[in-house]
Design a protein around this motif. Structure first.
Motif, PDB file in Angstrom:
ATOM      1  N   ARG A  54      -7.648   0.653 -12.924  1.00 27.69           N
ATOM      2  CA  ARG A  54      -6.420   0.775 -13.722  1.00 27.69           C
ATOM      3  C   ARG A  54      -5.274   1.416 -12.938  1.00 27.69           C
ATOM      4  O   ARG A  54      -4.554   2.268 -13.465  1.00 27.69           O
ATOM      5  N   SER A  55      -5.124   1.027 -11.688  1.00 32.34           N
ATOM      6  CA  SER A  55      -4.047   1.587 -10.871  1.00 32.34           C
ATOM      7  C   SER A  55      -3.358   0.468 -10.099  1.00 32.34           C
ATOM      8  O   SER A  55      -3.935  -0.087  -9.164  1.00 32.34           O
ATOM      9  N   ARG A  56      -2.143   0.149 -10.501  1.00 27.41           N
ATOM     10  CA  ARG A  56      -1.391  -0.889  -9.802  1.00 27.41           C
ATOM     11  C   ARG A  56      -0.992  -0.431  -8.398  1.00 27.41           C
ATOM     12  O   ARG A  56      -0.992  -1.224  -7.451  1.00 27.41           O
ATOM     13  N   HIS A  57      -0.651   0.837  -8.273  1.00 27.51           N
ATOM     14  CA  HIS A  57      -0.241   1.347  -6.960  1.00 27.51           C
ATOM     15  C   HIS A  57      -1.401   1.275  -5.964  1.00 27.51           C
ATOM     16  O   HIS A  57      -1.221   0.855  -4.813  1.00 27.51           O
ATOM     17  N   LEU A  58      -2.584   1.680  -6.413  1.00 23.92           N
ATOM     18  CA  LEU A  58      -3.750   1.612  -5.539  1.00 23.92           C
ATOM     19  C   LEU A  58      -4.098   0.157  -5.233  1.00 23.92           C
ATOM     20  O   LEU A  58      -4.467  -0.182  -4.100  1.00 23.92           O
ATOM     21  N   GLY A  59      -3.964  -0.706  -6.237  1.00 25.10           N
ATOM     22  CA  GLY A  59      -4.227  -2.128  -6.018  1.00 25.10           C
ATOM     23  C   GLY A  59      -3.303  -2.714  -4.961  1.00 25.10           C
ATOM     24  O   GLY A  59      -3.740  -3.463  -4.078  1.00 25.10           O
ATOM     25  N   ALA A  60      -2.028  -2.364  -5.043  1.00 27.92           N
ATOM     26  CA  ALA A  60      -1.067  -2.859  -4.058  1.00 27.92           C
ATOM     27  C   ALA A  60      -1.375  -2.304  -2.670  1.00 27.92           C
ATOM     28  O   ALA A  60      -1.327  -3.032  -1.665  1.00 27.92           O
ATOM     29  N   LEU A  61      -1.716  -1.016  -2.615  1.00 30.05           N
ATOM     30  CA  LEU A  61      -2.018  -0.383  -1.328  1.00 30.05           C
ATOM     31  C   LEU A  61      -3.225  -1.040  -0.665  1.00 30.05           C
ATOM     32  O   LEU A  61      -3.199  -1.361   0.535  1.00 30.05           O
ATOM     33  N   VAL A  62      -4.274  -1.253  -1.444  1.00 31.42           N
ATOM     34  CA  VAL A  62      -5.472  -1.900  -0.907  1.00 31.42           C
ATOM     35  C   VAL A  62      -5.168  -3.344  -0.514  1.00 31.42           C
ATOM     36  O   VAL A  62      -5.663  -3.844   0.503  1.00 31.42           O
ATOM     37  N   GLY A  63      -4.339  -4.005  -1.298  1.00 32.20           N
ATOM     38  CA  GLY A  63      -3.963  -5.377  -0.966  1.00 32.20           C
ATOM     39  C   GLY A  63      -3.261  -5.468   0.379  1.00 32.20           C
ATOM     40  O   GLY A  63      -3.578  -6.332   1.206  1.00 32.20           O
ATOM     41  N   TYR A  64      -2.335  -4.555   0.613  1.00 31.90           N
ATOM     42  CA  TYR A  64      -1.626  -4.570   1.895  1.00 31.90           C
ATOM     43  C   TYR A  64      -2.547  -4.153   3.046  1.00 31.90           C
ATOM     44  O   TYR A  64      -2.415  -4.660   4.169  1.00 31.90           O
ATOM     45  N   ALA A  65      -3.476  -3.245   2.772  1.00 30.06           N
ATOM     46  CA  ALA A  65      -4.459  -2.883   3.802  1.00 30.06           C
ATOM     47  C   ALA A  65      -5.325  -4.085   4.151  1.00 30.06           C
ATOM     48  O   ALA A  65      -5.647  -4.331   5.322  1.00 30.06           O
ATOM     49  N   LEU A  66      -5.696  -4.849   3.129  1.00 25.69           N
ATOM     50  CA  LEU A  66      -6.491  -6.052   3.347  1.00 25.69           C
ATOM     51  C   LEU A  66      -5.724  -7.074   4.175  1.00 25.69           C
ATOM     52  O   LEU A  66      -6.266  -7.675   5.113  1.00 25.69           O
ATOM     53  N   VAL A  67      -4.464  -7.259   3.840  1.00 27.82           N
ATOM     54  CA  VAL A  67      -3.623  -8.191   4.594  1.00 27.82           C
ATOM     55  C   VAL A  67      -3.518  -7.751   6.050  1.00 27.82           C
ATOM     56  O   VAL A  67      -3.665  -8.564   6.976  1.00 27.82           O
TER      57      VAL A  67
END
Length: 402
Positions: free
Chosen positions: A84-97
């Motif tokens: 339930r964290s959009r900020h963490l989701g975005a951060l992990v997404g960019y780390a994945l990229v």
């Protein structure tokens, strides 16, 4: 108001399985066998197996989450839905990229080593030409891109099987020295195995890319988990076998220092022209890079659809049904990183980033099971073990660097 153009759902279980195998193999054994041997010596097969164990727990988490949330963004969606964290989701997404871009850049660097059999052009020239061509293929269409990937994956696997076959006579004559492959469980060997496993872990990166094709796979709730299991199993068996064959037929020092280990194996164990294995190695590199570019573009596309990335990246061409801006950005970043950093640095950086991503994916499933009161030993044990392994693996490696 016009509906946005969706991606084309056209990939079968066979196609997504080959997609995963191609991404894993292209990202691994053709590039890093020598590097793993230089870290682990005769314990290299154990390094690959240890890396496989770490991967399997995370692969199980990916398999279940991909069934629950079949979206192209993958990990960011899992985190948003479970933690339930959009900020963490975005951060992990960019780390994945970033990790995927570095991964593709690593393979691009390895590509120049195999191309050295055919060409003496400057590395930057070969890399630039390659990335331009592969980005164009990725823009062409997912069905066409994956069809090319399947054909090249078959050739990659044929190359690995060829090495096993041509090394067979030598192994039959001398036998396998199993005693040299059995660890003594000393601190030195433990450090060597874990250090090599950290690099070998990079050789398994790719199975997680499969979840980013969720919006282009038929029946993703069934085919994605099965495809992940097939891809990880096939590559684990191949890696362990190739490592044993290589260590039994080629001097350790030569293998550890070779920029193109598969070419070296052919040279030592057969009279086949070096260009043959060089060509297969080049195909392996090309396949791995192409699939990583596709994967990065789908993550960016999926994140943009959920307002976790700039909206422009969610644009899909109505003719090709591919995300044009996201694909162009992916190709450009891969080329920049390939020219900038050396292979070992790239591989270590990728492994760190992907381990962090895997940690959050395992935590996501753990949180989801706990919240839904699915608290049996397997429901909590598998993702918890995956989390601890990823964290421990990362801590041990950081400690070994100090």
């Amino acid at each position: 108001m016009d509906q946005p153009t969706p991606l084309l759902r056209s990939l079968s279980l066979l196609e997504i399985s080959f997609y995963g195998i191609g991404t894993i193999v292209g990202a691994g054994i053709y590039v890093l066998l020598g590097k793993v041997v230089s870290e682990s010596g005769m314990m290299a097969p154990w390094a690959f197996l240890l890396a496989a164990v770490v991967v399997c727990f995370s692969a199980a988490s990916y398999a279940e989450l991909s069934r629950r949330f079949p979206h192209s963004a993958g990990e960011p969606v899992y985190i948003v839905e479970s933690l339930r964290s959009r900020h963490l989701g975005a951060l992990v997404g960019y780390a994945l990229v970033l990790g995927a871009i570095i991964s593709a850049a690593t393979i691009t660097r390895g590509f120049t080593g195999y191309m050295g059999v055919f060409s003496h052009l400057p590395d930057w020239s070969m890399m630039t030409t390659l990335i331009i061509i592969l980005t164009a293929i990725a823009l062409w269409g997912v069905k066409q891109s994956v069809t090319i990937a399947i054909l090249t994956t078959v050739l990659e696997l044929a190359g690995l099987l060829l090495i096993i076959v041509i090394s067979g006579d030598d192994i039959k004559q001398r036998g396998i020295d199993w005693s040299s492959l059995i660890p003594e469980f000393s601190t030195t060997e433990f450090t060597a195995i874990t250090s090599g496993a950290f690099l070998a872990f990079f050789a398994f990166i790719g199975f997680e890319d499969m979840v980013h094709m969720a919006e282009e796979v038929k029946n993703p709730q069934t085919n994605l988990p099965l495809g992940i299991a097939i891809a990880v199993t096939v590559t684990t068996l191949l890696y362990a076998t190739i490592a044993i064959v290589a260590l039994q037929t080629v001097p350790l020092e030569s293998l550890a220092s070779s920029p193109a280990p598969m070419v070296l194996l052919v040279e030592r164990n057969s009279d086949l022209p070096l260009q043959l294995m060089g060509a297969i190695g080049v195909v392996a590199m090309v396949n791995g890079i192409l699939l990583q570019i596709i994967m990065v573009s789908r993550v960016l596309y999926g994140m943009a659809k959920r307002q976790l990335a700039p909206a422009l990246l969610s644009s899909v061409c109505t003719a090709t049904r591919t995300p044009i801006p996201a694909t162009l950005l992916a190709g450009s970043l891969v080329l920049a990183f390939a020219i900038w950093l050396p292979v070992t640095t790239l591989a270590r950086a990728t492994s760190c980033l992907i381990l962090l991503v895997f940690t959050f994916v395992n935590l996501s499933l753990l949180s989801l099971h706990y919240r839904e009161r699915q608290r049996g030993p397997l429901q909590l044990g598998l993702p918890a073990t995956g989390t601890l392994l990823c964290i421990g693996f990362l801590v041990i490696q950081i400690w070994s660097w100090s």
